[in-house]
Design a protein around this motif. Structure first.
Motif, PDB file in Angstrom:
ATOM      1  N   SER A   7       0.823  -1.213   0.000  1.00 31.40           N
ATOM      2  CA  SER A   7       0.000   0.000   0.000  1.00 31.40           C
ATOM      3  C   SER A   7       0.857   1.263   0.000  1.00 31.40           C
ATOM      4  CB  SER A   7      -0.943   0.006   1.197  1.00 31.40           C
ATOM      5  OG  SER A   7      -0.214   0.141   2.404  1.00 31.40           O
ATOM      6  N   LYS A   8       2.122   1.134   0.358  1.00 34.51           N
ATOM      7  CA  LYS A   8       3.018   2.297   0.371  1.00 34.51           C
ATOM      8  C   LYS A   8       3.703   2.527  -0.967  1.00 34.51           C
ATOM      9  CE  LYS A   8       3.806   2.394   5.259  1.00 34.51           C
ATOM     10  NZ  LYS A   8       4.722   2.689   6.316  1.00 34.51           N
ATOM     11  N   VAL A   9       3.726   1.517  -1.810  1.00 33.54           N
ATOM     12  CA  VAL A   9       4.452   1.661  -3.077  1.00 33.54           C
ATOM     13  C   VAL A   9       3.588   1.530  -4.322  1.00 33.54           C
ATOM     14  CG1 VAL A   9       6.646   0.933  -2.076  1.00 33.54           C
ATOM     15  CG2 VAL A   9       5.167  -0.759  -3.124  1.00 33.54           C
ATOM     16  N   LEU A  10       2.345   1.085  -4.141  1.00 33.65           N
ATOM     17  CA  LEU A  10       1.473   0.875  -5.300  1.00 33.65           C
ATOM     18  C   LEU A  10       0.247   1.765  -5.244  1.00 33.65           C
ATOM     19  CD1 LEU A  10       1.469  -3.019  -5.458  1.00 33.65           C
ATOM     20  CD2 LEU A  10       2.737  -1.458  -6.937  1.00 33.65           C
ATOM     21  N   ASP A  11      -0.235   2.125  -6.423  1.00 37.69           N
ATOM     22  CA  ASP A  11      -1.523   2.783  -6.542  1.00 37.69           C
ATOM     23  C   ASP A  11      -2.574   1.840  -5.953  1.00 37.69           C
ATOM     24  OD1 ASP A  11      -4.044   3.182  -8.598  1.00 37.69           O
ATOM     25  OD2 ASP A  11      -3.021   5.061  -8.094  1.00 37.69           O
ATOM     26  N   LEU A  19       1.916 -10.818  -7.181  1.00 33.13           N
ATOM     27  CA  LEU A  19       3.228 -10.313  -7.598  1.00 33.13           C
ATOM     28  C   LEU A  19       3.428 -10.413  -9.113  1.00 33.13           C
ATOM     29  CD1 LEU A  19       5.812  -8.990  -6.701  1.00 33.13           C
ATOM     30  CD2 LEU A  19       6.731 -11.258  -6.196  1.00 33.13           C
ATOM     31  N   PRO A  20       3.065 -11.513  -9.756  1.00 32.60           N
ATOM     32  CA  PRO A  20       3.206 -11.546 -11.223  1.00 32.60           C
ATOM     33  C   PRO A  20       2.390 -10.452 -11.920  1.00 32.60           C
ATOM     34  CG  PRO A  20       2.944 -13.773 -10.385  1.00 32.60           C
ATOM     35  CD  PRO A  20       2.694 -12.839  -9.229  1.00 32.60           C
ATOM     36  N   GLU A  21       1.187 -10.167 -11.407  1.00 32.87           N
ATOM     37  CA  GLU A  21       0.365  -9.104 -11.997  1.00 32.87           C
ATOM     38  C   GLU A  21       1.028  -7.739 -11.792  1.00 32.87           C
ATOM     39  OE1 GLU A  21      -4.250 -10.360 -11.660  1.00 32.87           O
ATOM     40  OE2 GLU A  21      -3.187 -10.260  -9.743  1.00 32.87           O
ATOM     41  N   ILE A  22       1.594  -7.524 -10.621  1.00 35.89           N
ATOM     42  CA  ILE A  22       2.250  -6.248 -10.328  1.00 35.89           C
ATOM     43  C   ILE A  22       3.466  -6.068 -11.220  1.00 35.89           C
ATOM     44  CG2 ILE A  22       3.550  -4.969  -8.579  1.00 35.89           C
ATOM     45  CD1 ILE A  22       1.610  -6.313  -6.500  1.00 35.89           C
ATOM     46  N   LEU A  23       4.264  -7.099 -11.375  1.00 33.23           N
ATOM     47  CA  LEU A  23       5.463  -6.996 -12.212  1.00 33.23           C
ATOM     48  C   LEU A  23       5.114  -6.749 -13.679  1.00 33.23           C
ATOM     49  CD1 LEU A  23       7.658  -9.761 -10.583  1.00 33.23           C
ATOM     50  CD2 LEU A  23       7.982  -7.274 -10.440  1.00 33.23           C
ATOM     51  N   ALA A  24       3.968  -7.245 -14.115  1.00 29.99           N
ATOM     52  CA  ALA A  24       3.522  -7.025 -15.495  1.00 29.99           C
ATOM     53  C   ALA A  24       2.762  -5.716 -15.670  1.00 29.99           C
ATOM     54  CB  ALA A  24       2.645  -8.191 -15.947  1.00 29.99           C
ATOM     55  N   ALA A  25       2.497  -5.032 -14.571  1.00 30.79           N
ATOM     56  CA  ALA A  25       1.723  -3.785 -14.605  1.00 30.79           C
ATOM     57  C   ALA A  25       2.547  -2.651 -15.207  1.00 30.79           C
ATOM     58  CB  ALA A  25       1.291  -3.403 -13.188  1.00 30.79           C
ATOM     59  N   PRO A  26       1.865  -1.652 -15.744  1.00 29.88           N
ATOM     60  CA  PRO A  26       2.592  -0.461 -16.210  1.00 29.88           C
ATOM     61  C   PRO A  26       3.249   0.237 -15.027  1.00 29.88           C
ATOM     62  CG  PRO A  26       0.227  -0.077 -16.230  1.00 29.88           C
ATOM     63  CD  PRO A  26       0.413  -1.518 -15.893  1.00 29.88           C
ATOM     64  N   THR A  49       6.887  -1.891 -18.064  1.00 31.30           N
ATOM     65  CA  THR A  49       6.298  -2.541 -16.898  1.00 31.30           C
ATOM     66  C   THR A  49       7.148  -2.306 -15.643  1.00 31.30           C
ATOM     67  OG1 THR A  49       7.515  -4.610 -17.175  1.00 31.30           O
ATOM     68  CG2 THR A  49       5.426  -4.399 -18.385  1.00 31.30           C
ATOM     69  N   VAL A  50       6.567  -2.665 -14.515  1.00 30.23           N
ATOM     70  CA  VAL A  50       7.307  -2.587 -13.247  1.00 30.23           C
ATOM     71  C   VAL A  50       8.552  -3.475 -13.339  1.00 30.23           C
ATOM     72  CG1 VAL A  50       7.188  -3.102 -10.779  1.00 30.23           C
ATOM     73  CG2 VAL A  50       5.250  -1.979 -11.915  1.00 30.23           C
ATOM     74  N   ALA A  51       8.418  -4.655 -13.930  1.00 26.52           N
ATOM     75  CA  ALA A  51       9.569  -5.550 -14.095  1.00 26.52           C
ATOM     76  C   ALA A  51      10.652  -4.920 -14.961  1.00 26.52           C
ATOM     77  CB  ALA A  51       9.121  -6.889 -14.685  1.00 26.52           C
ATOM     78  N   ASP A  52      10.247  -4.240 -16.027  1.00 24.23           N
ATOM     79  CA  ASP A  52      11.223  -3.550 -16.882  1.00 24.23           C
ATOM     80  C   ASP A  52      11.997  -2.512 -16.081  1.00 24.23           C
ATOM     81  OD1 ASP A  52      10.290  -4.960 -19.124  1.00 24.23           O
ATOM     82  OD2 ASP A  52       9.034  -3.288 -19.823  1.00 24.23           O
ATOM     83  N   LEU A  53      11.285  -1.771 -15.244  1.00 22.91           N
ATOM     84  CA  LEU A  53      11.931  -0.743 -14.436  1.00 22.91           C
ATOM     85  C   LEU A  53      12.907  -1.373 -13.458  1.00 22.91           C
ATOM     86  CD1 LEU A  53      12.175   2.257 -13.730  1.00 22.91           C
ATOM     87  CD2 LEU A  53      10.246   1.942 -12.160  1.00 22.91           C
ATOM     88  N   ALA A  54      12.513  -2.482 -12.841  1.00 26.18           N
ATOM     89  CA  ALA A  54      13.388  -3.170 -11.892  1.00 26.18           C
ATOM     90  C   ALA A  54      14.651  -3.683 -12.571  1.00 26.18           C
ATOM     91  CB  ALA A  54      12.639  -4.322 -11.239  1.00 26.18           C
ATOM     92  N   ASP A  55      14.543  -4.010 -13.846  1.00 23.18           N
ATOM     93  CA  ASP A  55      15.671  -4.562 -14.588  1.00 23.18           C
ATOM     94  C   ASP A  55      16.483  -3.493 -15.323  1.00 23.18           C
ATOM     95  OD1 ASP A  55      17.137  -6.892 -15.320  1.00 23.18           O
ATOM     96  OD2 ASP A  55      16.233  -6.827 -17.321  1.00 23.18           O
TER      97      ASP A  55
END
Length: 72
Positions: A7-11, A19-26, A49-55
């Motif tokens: 809740s502190k890091v996500l809309d 977690l898979p849905e979050i990582l695939a999220a814009p 995606t969030v995963a792209d940003l993490a990588d």
């Protein structure tokens, strides 16, 4: 094991997703990142995606430099 208060890091719309849905999220699913900022990240770095940003290598490099500074 790492833990995070989603809740502190996500809309709000994403806080109850898996977690898979979050990582695939814009990236705009992250709190404080607007749709326009997401578009700019995609234009500049091909981050969709969030995963792209993490990588993103630039983010990893910056984190490594900050960790080195914190360790001194």
């Amino acid at each position: 094991m790492a833990e995070i208060d989603l809740s502190k890091v996500l809309d709000k719309a994403w806080a109850d997703k898996s977690l898979p849905e979050i990582l695939a999220a814009p990236v705009s699913a992250l709190k404080g990142v607007s749709d326009r900022q997401g578009e700019l990240l995609e234009e500049a770095f091909r981050v969709k995606t969030v995963a792209d940003l993490a990588d993103l290598k630039f983010a990893r490099w910056a984190q490594a430099l900050a960790a080195l500074d914190a360790a001194k």
